[in-house]
Design a protein around this motif. Structure first.
Motif, PDB file in Angstrom:
ATOM      1  N   ASP A   1       1.010  -1.920  -0.511  1.00 20.11           N
ATOM      2  CA  ASP A   1      -0.018  -0.109   0.096  1.00 20.11           C
ATOM      3  C   ASP A   1       0.947   1.141   0.022  1.00 20.11           C
ATOM      4  O   ASP A   1       1.640   1.299   1.031  1.00 20.11           O
ATOM      5  N   LEU A   2       0.418   1.875  -0.436  1.00 19.30           N
ATOM      6  CA  LEU A   2       1.735   3.552  -0.677  1.00 19.30           C
ATOM      7  C   LEU A   2       0.309   4.789  -0.407  1.00 19.30           C
ATOM      8  O   LEU A   2      -0.995   4.987  -0.571  1.00 19.30           O
ATOM      9  N   TYR A   3       1.308   5.433   0.781  1.00 16.99           N
ATOM     10  CA  TYR A   3       0.384   6.745   1.049  1.00 16.99           C
ATOM     11  C   TYR A   3       0.838   7.625  -0.138  1.00 16.99           C
ATOM     12  O   TYR A   3       2.483   7.860   0.503  1.00 16.99           O
ATOM     13  N   LEU A   4       0.050   8.747  -0.513  1.00 11.86           N
ATOM     14  CA  LEU A   4       0.273   9.777  -1.402  1.00 11.86           C
ATOM     15  C   LEU A   4       0.670  11.097  -0.335  1.00 11.86           C
ATOM     16  O   LEU A   4      -0.630  11.182  -0.365  1.00 11.86           O
ATOM     17  N   GLU A   5       1.272  11.876   0.395  1.00  9.57           N
ATOM     18  CA  GLU A   5       1.663  12.311   1.493  1.00  9.57           C
ATOM     19  C   GLU A   5       1.241  13.860   0.747  1.00  9.57           C
ATOM     20  O   GLU A   5      -0.290  14.603   1.640  1.00  9.57           O
ATOM     21  N   ARG A   6       1.250  14.390  -0.363  1.00 13.55           N
ATOM     22  CA  ARG A   6       0.235  15.232  -1.045  1.00 13.55           C
ATOM     23  C   ARG A   6      -0.574  15.436  -1.002  1.00 13.55           C
ATOM     24  O   ARG A   6      -2.051  16.655  -0.634  1.00 13.55           O
ATOM     25  N   ILE A   7      -1.979  14.423  -1.388  1.00 16.91           N
ATOM     26  CA  ILE A   7      -3.096  14.685  -1.928  1.00 16.91           C
ATOM     27  C   ILE A   7      -3.652  13.184  -0.883  1.00 16.91           C
ATOM     28  O   ILE A   7      -4.941  13.224  -1.337  1.00 16.91           O
ATOM     29  N   ARG A   8      -2.620  13.319   0.267  1.00 15.72           N
ATOM     30  CA  ARG A   8      -3.436  12.666   1.008  1.00 15.72           C
ATOM     31  C   ARG A   8      -4.394  11.267   1.104  1.00 15.72           C
ATOM     32  O   ARG A   8      -5.735  10.999   1.505  1.00 15.72           O
ATOM     33  N   ALA A   9      -3.772  10.602   0.355  1.00 14.95           N
ATOM     34  CA  ALA A   9      -4.128   9.517  -0.825  1.00 14.95           C
ATOM     35  C   ALA A   9      -3.393   8.409  -0.691  1.00 14.95           C
ATOM     36  O   ALA A   9      -2.072   8.246  -0.589  1.00 14.95           O
ATOM     37  N   THR A  10      -4.488   6.567  -0.502  1.00 20.71           N
ATOM     38  CA  THR A  10      -3.426   5.626  -0.337  1.00 20.71           C
ATOM     39  C   THR A  10      -4.274   4.896  -1.767  1.00 20.71           C
ATOM     40  O   THR A  10      -5.398   5.119  -1.377  1.00 20.71           O
ATOM     41  N   ILE A  11      -3.146   4.357  -2.072  1.00 17.89           N
ATOM     42  CA  ILE A  11      -3.294   3.063  -2.960  1.00 17.89           C
ATOM     43  C   ILE A  11      -3.415   1.873  -2.661  1.00 17.89           C
ATOM     44  O   ILE A  11      -2.030   1.070  -2.663  1.00 17.89           O
ATOM     45  N   ARG A  12      -4.072   1.061  -2.481  1.00 16.96           N
ATOM     46  CA  ARG A  12      -3.663  -0.546  -1.498  1.00 16.96           C
ATOM     47  C   ARG A  12      -3.401  -1.084  -2.708  1.00 16.96           C
ATOM     48  O   ARG A  12      -4.349  -1.277  -4.006  1.00 16.96           O
ATOM     49  N   ASP A  13      -3.239  -2.322  -2.460  1.00 14.60           N
ATOM     50  CA  ASP A  13      -2.965  -3.919  -3.320  1.00 14.60           C
ATOM     51  C   ASP A  13      -1.542  -3.470  -4.764  1.00 14.60           C
ATOM     52  O   ASP A  13      -2.680  -4.096  -5.517  1.00 14.60           O
ATOM     53  N   CYS A  14      -0.991  -2.313  -4.088  1.00 14.02           N
ATOM     54  CA  CYS A  14      -0.086  -2.696  -5.307  1.00 14.02           C
ATOM     55  C   CYS A  14       0.892  -3.399  -5.758  1.00 14.02           C
ATOM     56  O   CYS A  14       1.060  -4.636  -4.262  1.00 14.02           O
ATOM     57  N   THR A  15       1.131  -4.082  -7.043  1.00  8.61           N
ATOM     58  CA  THR A  15       2.388  -5.180  -6.463  1.00  8.61           C
ATOM     59  C   THR A  15       3.572  -4.593  -7.281  1.00  8.61           C
ATOM     60  O   THR A  15       3.516  -3.409  -7.704  1.00  8.61           O
ATOM     61  N   TYR A  16       4.560  -4.922  -6.482  1.00  8.65           N
ATOM     62  CA  TYR A  16       5.746  -5.074  -6.157  1.00  8.65           C
ATOM     63  C   TYR A  16       6.222  -6.062  -7.142  1.00  8.65           C
ATOM     64  O   TYR A  16       7.180  -7.113  -6.690  1.00  8.65           O
ATOM     65  N   HIS A  17       7.342  -5.386  -8.448  1.00  9.00           N
ATOM     66  CA  HIS A  17       8.299  -6.572  -9.324  1.00  9.00           C
ATOM     67  C   HIS A  17       9.344  -6.153  -9.330  1.00  9.00           C
ATOM     68  O   HIS A  17      10.257  -4.955  -9.021  1.00  9.00           O
ATOM     69  N   VAL A  18      10.214  -7.694  -9.579  1.00 10.61           N
ATOM     70  CA  VAL A  18      11.884  -7.617  -9.570  1.00 10.61           C
ATOM     71  C   VAL A  18      11.466  -8.370 -10.815  1.00 10.61           C
ATOM     72  O   VAL A  18      12.017  -9.900 -10.492  1.00 10.61           O
ATOM     73  N   LYS A  19      12.999  -8.105 -12.266  1.00  8.35           N
ATOM     74  CA  LYS A  19      13.911  -8.010 -13.129  1.00  8.35           C
ATOM     75  C   LYS A  19      15.201  -7.817 -12.594  1.00  8.35           C
ATOM     76  O   LYS A  19      15.173  -6.885 -13.367  1.00  8.35           O
ATOM     77  N   ASN A  20      16.010  -8.989 -12.689  1.00  8.90           N
ATOM     78  CA  ASN A  20      17.490  -8.479 -12.660  1.00  8.90           C
ATOM     79  C   ASN A  20      17.806  -7.452 -12.032  1.00  8.90           C
ATOM     80  O   ASN A  20      17.452  -7.834 -10.829  1.00  8.90           O
ATOM     81  N   ASP A  21      17.952  -6.284 -12.138  1.00  8.11           N
ATOM     82  CA  ASP A  21      18.785  -5.037 -11.511  1.00  8.11           C
ATOM     83  C   ASP A  21      17.145  -4.340 -11.260  1.00  8.11           C
ATOM     84  O   ASP A  21      17.268  -3.043 -11.063  1.00  8.11           O
ATOM     85  N   GLU A  22      15.940  -4.312 -12.307  1.00  8.85           N
ATOM     86  CA  GLU A  22      15.019  -3.465 -12.097  1.00  8.85           C
ATOM     87  C   GLU A  22      14.360  -3.536 -11.701  1.00  8.85           C
ATOM     88  O   GLU A  22      13.540  -4.454 -11.440  1.00  8.85           O
ATOM     89  N   ALA A  23      13.317  -3.007 -11.151  1.00  5.39           N
ATOM     90  CA  ALA A  23      11.832  -3.117 -10.040  1.00  5.39           C
ATOM     91  C   ALA A  23      10.946  -2.101 -10.413  1.00  5.39           C
ATOM     92  O   ALA A  23      11.470  -0.927 -10.954  1.00  5.39           O
ATOM     93  N   TRP A  24       9.626  -2.476 -10.365  1.00  7.89           N
ATOM     94  CA  TRP A  24       8.889  -1.835 -10.399  1.00  7.89           C
ATOM     95  C   TRP A  24       7.571  -1.416  -9.819  1.00  7.89           C
ATOM     96  O   TRP A  24       7.837  -2.823  -8.968  1.00  7.89           O
ATOM     97  N   VAL A  25       6.245  -0.994  -9.337  1.00 10.93           N
ATOM     98  CA  VAL A  25       5.681  -0.925  -9.185  1.00 10.93           C
ATOM     99  C   VAL A  25       4.093  -0.658  -9.884  1.00 10.93           C
ATOM    100  O   VAL A  25       4.160  -0.336 -10.527  1.00 10.93           O
ATOM    101  N   GLY A  26       3.527  -2.042  -9.884  1.00 13.70           N
ATOM    102  CA  GLY A  26       1.900  -2.531 -10.452  1.00 13.70           C
ATOM    103  C   GLY A  26       1.424  -1.385  -9.682  1.00 13.70           C
ATOM    104  O   GLY A  26       0.750  -1.337  -8.374  1.00 13.70           O
ATOM    105  N   LEU A  27       0.187  -0.380 -10.635  1.00 14.28           N
ATOM    106  CA  LEU A  27      -1.426  -0.425  -9.824  1.00 14.28           C
ATOM    107  C   LEU A  27      -2.093  -1.387 -10.680  1.00 14.28           C
ATOM    108  O   LEU A  27      -2.077  -1.889 -10.852  1.00 14.28           O
TER     109      LEU A  27
END
Length: 108
Positions: free
Chosen positions: A19-45
């Motif tokens: 879950d990611l909390y965006l302080e500036r807009i006071r919103a939480t994005i729930r149930d994001c996915t966190y991925h890693v492949k080789n040396d790259e990482a990303w978050v899926g909404l």
């Protein structure tokens, strides 16, 4: 941005859910996915599942989409937040704190 929770789950590139909390807009994005492949990482909404004819696994339709000029800075901030949360959690697991005042009696 702050990662307020992380639940490890490994499958292919997936490393967990967060879950990611965006302080500036006071919103939480729930149930994001966190991925890693080789040396790259990303978050899926999170997305909305839909049925793909002839396939067992559903597809996912994006609910939230960032403009090109924002999506990479969002990705970088999200990945940094998740990495910080994982680091915080690993320190909490590896060094449990016990009261040093004698109040922690062991019954054996």
């Amino acid at each position: 941005m702050i990662c307020t929770s992380f639940r490890a789950y490994e499958e292919n590139t997936l490393r967990g859910f967060c879950d990611l909390y965006l302080e500036r807009i006071r919103a939480t994005i729930r149930d994001c996915t966190y991925h890693v492949k080789n040396d790259e990482a990303w978050v899926g909404l999170p997305g909305v599942p839909y049925k793909i004819e002839g396939q067992e696994k559903p597809g996912y339709k994006a609910v939230l989409v960032f403009d090109d000029d924002v999506k990479y800075s969002f990705r970088d901030a999200a990945v940094d937040a998740v990495k910080a949360k994982i680091e915080e959690m690993s320190h909490a697991k590896s060094s449990p704190s016990y009261p040093d005042d004698g109040s922690c009696d062991v019954p054996f």
